[in-house]
Design a protein around this motif. Structure first.
Motif, PDB file in Angstrom:
ATOM      1  N   LEU A 161      11.443  -2.333   6.719  1.00 30.88           N
ATOM      2  CA  LEU A 161      12.184  -3.064   5.701  1.00 30.88           C
ATOM      3  C   LEU A 161      11.236  -3.556   4.610  1.00 30.88           C
ATOM      4  O   LEU A 161      11.509  -3.400   3.411  1.00 30.88           O
ATOM      5  CB  LEU A 161      12.928  -4.246   6.324  1.00 30.88           C
ATOM      6  CG  LEU A 161      13.641  -5.189   5.341  1.00 30.88           C
ATOM      7  CD1 LEU A 161      14.671  -4.443   4.508  1.00 30.88           C
ATOM      8  CD2 LEU A 161      14.280  -6.353   6.093  1.00 30.88           C
ATOM      9  N   THR A 162      10.122  -4.142   5.012  1.00 28.74           N
ATOM     10  CA  THR A 162       9.149  -4.630   4.036  1.00 28.74           C
ATOM     11  C   THR A 162       8.643  -3.497   3.160  1.00 28.74           C
ATOM     12  O   THR A 162       8.598  -3.610   1.920  1.00 28.74           O
ATOM     13  CB  THR A 162       7.960  -5.296   4.751  1.00 28.74           C
ATOM     14  OG1 THR A 162       8.434  -6.419   5.493  1.00 28.74           O
ATOM     15  CG2 THR A 162       6.909  -5.762   3.758  1.00 28.74           C
ATOM     16  N   GLU A 163       8.281  -2.370   3.786  1.00 24.99           N
ATOM     17  CA  GLU A 163       7.731  -1.251   3.033  1.00 24.99           C
ATOM     18  C   GLU A 163       8.797  -0.555   2.187  1.00 24.99           C
ATOM     19  O   GLU A 163       8.510  -0.063   1.088  1.00 24.99           O
ATOM     20  CB  GLU A 163       7.064  -0.256   3.981  1.00 24.99           C
ATOM     21  CG  GLU A 163       5.905  -0.842   4.781  1.00 24.99           C
ATOM     22  CD  GLU A 163       4.827  -1.430   3.884  1.00 24.99           C
ATOM     23  OE1 GLU A 163       4.533  -0.830   2.823  1.00 24.99           O
ATOM     24  OE2 GLU A 163       4.282  -2.497   4.228  1.00 24.99           O
ATOM     25  N   SER A 164      10.029  -0.521   2.682  1.00 31.94           N
ATOM     26  CA  SER A 164      11.111   0.108   1.915  1.00 31.94           C
ATOM     27  C   SER A 164      11.404  -0.680   0.651  1.00 31.94           C
ATOM     28  O   SER A 164      11.645  -0.104  -0.427  1.00 31.94           O
ATOM     29  CB  SER A 164      12.379   0.214   2.762  1.00 31.94           C
ATOM     30  OG  SER A 164      12.186   1.085   3.854  1.00 31.94           O
ATOM     31  N   ARG A 165      11.406  -1.996   0.759  1.00 35.26           N
ATOM     32  CA  ARG A 165      11.615  -2.825  -0.432  1.00 35.26           C
ATOM     33  C   ARG A 165      10.529  -2.550  -1.468  1.00 35.26           C
ATOM     34  O   ARG A 165      10.800  -2.441  -2.666  1.00 35.26           O
ATOM     35  CB  ARG A 165      11.620  -4.303  -0.047  1.00 35.26           C
ATOM     36  CG  ARG A 165      12.896  -4.769   0.644  1.00 35.26           C
ATOM     37  CD  ARG A 165      12.706  -6.157   1.211  1.00 35.26           C
ATOM     38  NE  ARG A 165      13.954  -6.759   1.676  1.00 35.26           N
ATOM     39  CZ  ARG A 165      14.010  -7.768   2.525  1.00 35.26           C
ATOM     40  NH1 ARG A 165      12.867  -8.291   3.011  1.00 35.26           N
ATOM     41  NH2 ARG A 165      15.167  -8.269   2.903  1.00 35.26           N
ATOM     42  N   LYS A 166       9.279  -2.468  -0.999  1.00 31.27           N
ATOM     43  CA  LYS A 166       8.180  -2.193  -1.926  1.00 31.27           C
ATOM     44  C   LYS A 166       8.362  -0.829  -2.593  1.00 31.27           C
ATOM     45  O   LYS A 166       8.128  -0.679  -3.800  1.00 31.27           O
ATOM     46  CB  LYS A 166       6.843  -2.228  -1.180  1.00 31.27           C
ATOM     47  CG  LYS A 166       6.415  -3.602  -0.699  1.00 31.27           C
ATOM     48  CD  LYS A 166       5.097  -3.518   0.036  1.00 31.27           C
ATOM     49  CE  LYS A 166       4.650  -4.865   0.575  1.00 31.27           C
ATOM     50  NZ  LYS A 166       3.382  -4.759   1.344  1.00 31.27           N
ATOM     51  N   ALA A 167       8.766   0.167  -1.799  1.00 37.09           N
ATOM     52  CA  ALA A 167       8.936   1.515  -2.353  1.00 37.09           C
ATOM     53  C   ALA A 167      10.052   1.547  -3.386  1.00 37.09           C
ATOM     54  O   ALA A 167       9.907   2.167  -4.449  1.00 37.09           O
ATOM     55  CB  ALA A 167       9.232   2.501  -1.224  1.00 37.09           C
ATOM     56  N   LEU A 168      11.167   0.874  -3.103  1.00 37.93           N
ATOM     57  CA  LEU A 168      12.274   0.851  -4.062  1.00 37.93           C
ATOM     58  C   LEU A 168      11.889   0.087  -5.321  1.00 37.93           C
ATOM     59  O   LEU A 168      12.262   0.473  -6.438  1.00 37.93           O
ATOM     60  CB  LEU A 168      13.511   0.236  -3.415  1.00 37.93           C
ATOM     61  CG  LEU A 168      14.152   1.075  -2.303  1.00 37.93           C
ATOM     62  CD1 LEU A 168      15.258   0.288  -1.613  1.00 37.93           C
ATOM     63  CD2 LEU A 168      14.697   2.384  -2.851  1.00 37.93           C
ATOM     64  N   ASP A 169      11.140  -1.008  -5.139  1.00 38.95           N
ATOM     65  CA  ASP A 169      10.660  -1.741  -6.310  1.00 38.95           C
ATOM     66  C   ASP A 169       9.740  -0.863  -7.151  1.00 38.95           C
ATOM     67  O   ASP A 169       9.788  -0.899  -8.389  1.00 38.95           O
ATOM     68  CB  ASP A 169       9.902  -3.001  -5.871  1.00 38.95           C
ATOM     69  CG  ASP A 169      10.824  -4.136  -5.453  1.00 38.95           C
ATOM     70  OD1 ASP A 169      12.024  -4.069  -5.770  1.00 38.95           O
ATOM     71  OD2 ASP A 169      10.341  -5.080  -4.804  1.00 38.95           O
ATOM     72  N   ALA A 170       8.888  -0.067  -6.482  1.00 40.85           N
ATOM     73  CA  ALA A 170       7.959   0.797  -7.213  1.00 40.85           C
ATOM     74  C   ALA A 170       8.708   1.841  -8.031  1.00 40.85           C
ATOM     75  O   ALA A 170       8.316   2.165  -9.161  1.00 40.85           O
ATOM     76  CB  ALA A 170       6.993   1.467  -6.241  1.00 40.85           C
ATOM     77  N   VAL A 171       9.796   2.375  -7.474  1.00 37.39           N
ATOM     78  CA  VAL A 171      10.600   3.351  -8.208  1.00 37.39           C
ATOM     79  C   VAL A 171      11.221   2.692  -9.441  1.00 37.39           C
ATOM     80  O   VAL A 171      11.165   3.231 -10.561  1.00 37.39           O
ATOM     81  CB  VAL A 171      11.691   3.951  -7.300  1.00 37.39           C
ATOM     82  CG1 VAL A 171      12.658   4.802  -8.125  1.00 37.39           C
ATOM     83  CG2 VAL A 171      11.060   4.785  -6.197  1.00 37.39           C
ATOM     84  N   SER A 172      11.798   1.510  -9.246  1.00 34.90           N
ATOM     85  CA  SER A 172      12.394   0.786 -10.375  1.00 34.90           C
ATOM     86  C   SER A 172      11.343   0.452 -11.424  1.00 34.90           C
ATOM     87  O   SER A 172      11.579   0.584 -12.634  1.00 34.90           O
ATOM     88  CB  SER A 172      13.060  -0.507  -9.885  1.00 34.90           C
ATOM     89  OG  SER A 172      14.125  -0.236  -9.014  1.00 34.90           O
ATOM     90  N   ALA A 173      10.163   0.029 -10.952  1.00 29.90           N
ATOM     91  CA  ALA A 173       9.097  -0.346 -11.875  1.00 29.90           C
ATOM     92  C   ALA A 173       8.635   0.838 -12.702  1.00 29.90           C
ATOM     93  O   ALA A 173       8.378   0.712 -13.904  1.00 29.90           O
ATOM     94  CB  ALA A 173       7.927  -0.936 -11.100  1.00 29.90           C
ATOM     95  N   SER A 174       8.525   2.013 -12.078  1.00 24.61           N
ATOM     96  CA  SER A 174       8.058   3.187 -12.809  1.00 24.61           C
ATOM     97  C   SER A 174       9.009   3.543 -13.947  1.00 24.61           C
ATOM     98  O   SER A 174       8.581   3.917 -15.045  1.00 24.61           O
ATOM     99  CB  SER A 174       7.886   4.377 -11.852  1.00 24.61           C
ATOM    100  OG  SER A 174       9.144   4.795 -11.329  1.00 24.61           O
ATOM    101  N   VAL A 175      10.313   3.399 -13.695  1.00 23.52           N
ATOM    102  CA  VAL A 175      11.303   3.705 -14.731  1.00 23.52           C
ATOM    103  C   VAL A 175      11.242   2.674 -15.855  1.00 23.52           C
ATOM    104  O   VAL A 175      11.178   3.021 -17.050  1.00 23.52           O
ATOM    105  CB  VAL A 175      12.716   3.753 -14.126  1.00 23.52           C
ATOM    106  CG1 VAL A 175      13.763   3.898 -15.229  1.00 23.52           C
ATOM    107  CG2 VAL A 175      12.828   4.894 -13.126  1.00 23.52           C
ATOM    108  N   ARG A 176      11.245   1.394 -15.500  1.00 26.20           N
ATOM    109  CA  ARG A 176      11.266   0.342 -16.518  1.00 26.20           C
ATOM    110  C   ARG A 176      10.008   0.359 -17.379  1.00 26.20           C
ATOM    111  O   ARG A 176      10.077   0.220 -18.604  1.00 26.20           O
ATOM    112  CB  ARG A 176      11.417  -1.025 -15.836  1.00 26.20           C
ATOM    113  CG  ARG A 176      12.804  -1.258 -15.253  1.00 26.20           C
ATOM    114  CD  ARG A 176      12.906  -2.627 -14.629  1.00 26.20           C
ATOM    115  NE  ARG A 176      14.271  -2.938 -14.244  1.00 26.20           N
ATOM    116  CZ  ARG A 176      14.642  -3.293 -13.025  1.00 26.20           C
ATOM    117  NH1 ARG A 176      13.743  -3.383 -12.054  1.00 26.20           N
ATOM    118  NH2 ARG A 176      15.904  -3.553 -12.752  1.00 26.20           N
ATOM    119  N   ARG A 177       8.853   0.556 -16.744  1.00 23.60           N
ATOM    120  CA  ARG A 177       7.613   0.528 -17.520  1.00 23.60           C
ATOM    121  C   ARG A 177       7.487   1.772 -18.392  1.00 23.60           C
ATOM    122  O   ARG A 177       6.952   1.699 -19.504  1.00 23.60           O
ATOM    123  CB  ARG A 177       6.414   0.373 -16.590  1.00 23.60           C
ATOM    124  CG  ARG A 177       6.392  -0.993 -15.921  1.00 23.60           C
ATOM    125  CD  ARG A 177       5.087  -1.349 -15.255  1.00 23.60           C
ATOM    126  NE  ARG A 177       5.173  -2.709 -14.754  1.00 23.60           N
ATOM    127  CZ  ARG A 177       5.232  -3.053 -13.471  1.00 23.60           C
ATOM    128  NH1 ARG A 177       5.181  -2.115 -12.542  1.00 23.60           N
ATOM    129  NH2 ARG A 177       5.333  -4.309 -13.110  1.00 23.60           N
TER     130      ARG A 177
END
Length: 295
Positions: free
Chosen positions: A68-84
């Motif tokens: 769960l902890t790592e999945s949240r980080k991975a999903l955040d990373a995907v969102s971050a890559s798009v936004r940035r």
């Protein structure tokens, strides 16, 4: 190794947070049977049990908690890559800086003044958010840089630069039995009701109150005598007339840090970090009486 798809991570996080397949399916806008099959297939492919299921409850296994902890980080990373990437592709690039009220240690004006003089500076947007929201905003790409408070904020996955160290105080209602003391120790607060912050486990507290998300809410609860709080001394600036702040002699110091994602290559971010470090150094020197703080 079969790498899970983003869709599967989204499914798992929903189930892990709801601990109920029906509610998770409703949250995802899908039927429950395909969600159950997707989670079962994910567990088979990973070769590990993520959830313990009974007729009455769903619980995370130890492996599930880690995932769960790592999945949240991975999903955040995907969102971050798009936004940035979207921000970087604009014809008028800008940086977004996230901070809670008074979360800059009094340095923001000096930082921005120095930053604007740098040849790598771009327009900057400052977002003042609720307590505990800065790190998630930085993690999922809504912000490029954030002011965080160590050790309270989670800085994993970030590079950081320490700016200001602060002692801590006890925030008490003026009528509290300890409010007239010149100083306190943490032991003096034993048995007092403390705030529940965003992200705290509700089951681990017995306050019956919602998480405290902003300074006005906190002041109201303290003033009403519903709780006391341990906070950095800069909170004095926000103290209401019927709230007092008493120094805590044995509380560990906190620090305001400026944080940005690891491996960032942005020249504009680097310029903002330089400006932050210079402003902090000048403020420290001024406090020590070695040189005046630039206007």
């Amino acid at each position: 190794m079969n790498v899970p798809e983003t869709r599967e991570l989204t499914y798992f996080v929903a189930v892990a947070e709801e601990l109920h397949f029906g509610r998770a399916a409703q949250r995802l806008g899908m039927a429950q049977p395909p969600l159950s099959r997707a989670i079962a297939q994910l567990e088979r492919r990973m070769g590990v049990r993520l959830l313990e299921r009974t007729t009455r409850a769903v619980r995370l296994t130890t492996a599930g908690q880690v995932f769960l902890t790592e999945s949240r980080k991975a999903l955040d990373a995907v969102s971050a890559s798009v936004r940035r990437a979207q921000r970087a592709g604009r014809p008028d690039p800008k940086l977004t800086l996230a901070m809670k009220p008074n979360g800059d240690g009094g340095l923001l004006e000096s930082i921005l003044r120095r930053y604007r003089l740098d040849s790598d500076a771009v327009d900057i947007e400052v977002i003042v958010c609720g307590i505990g929201e800065q790190a998630p905003m930085l993690r999922d790409g809504r912000a490029d840089v954030a002011f965080l408070t160590a050790p309270y904020d989670d800085v994993s996955g970030f590079d950081t630069e320490r700016l200001v160290a602060q002692d801590q105080v006890a925030m008490l209602p003026r009528a509290h039995r300890l409010a007239g003391r010149a100083a306190l120790n943490l032991a003096d607060l034993a048995g007092e009701r403390l705030p529940r912050w965003p992200g705290d486990d509700a089951d681990a507290t017995d306050d019956g109150l919602p998480p405290v998300r902003d300074i006005s809410q906190l002041m109201q609860l303290v003033a009403l005598g519903q709780l006391v709080a341990v906070l950095p001394e800069s909170v004095r600036r926000h103290a209401w007339p019927d709230v007092v702040c008493v120094p805590l002699l044995d509380a560990p110091p906190t620090a305001v840090v400026v944080a940005w994602p690891e491996r960032t290559t942005s020249r504009a971010v680097a310029a903002l970090i330089r400006a932050s470090a210079e402003a902090a150094e000048a403020a420290e020197a001024s406090a020590a009486g070695t040189l005046p703080l630039p206007g």
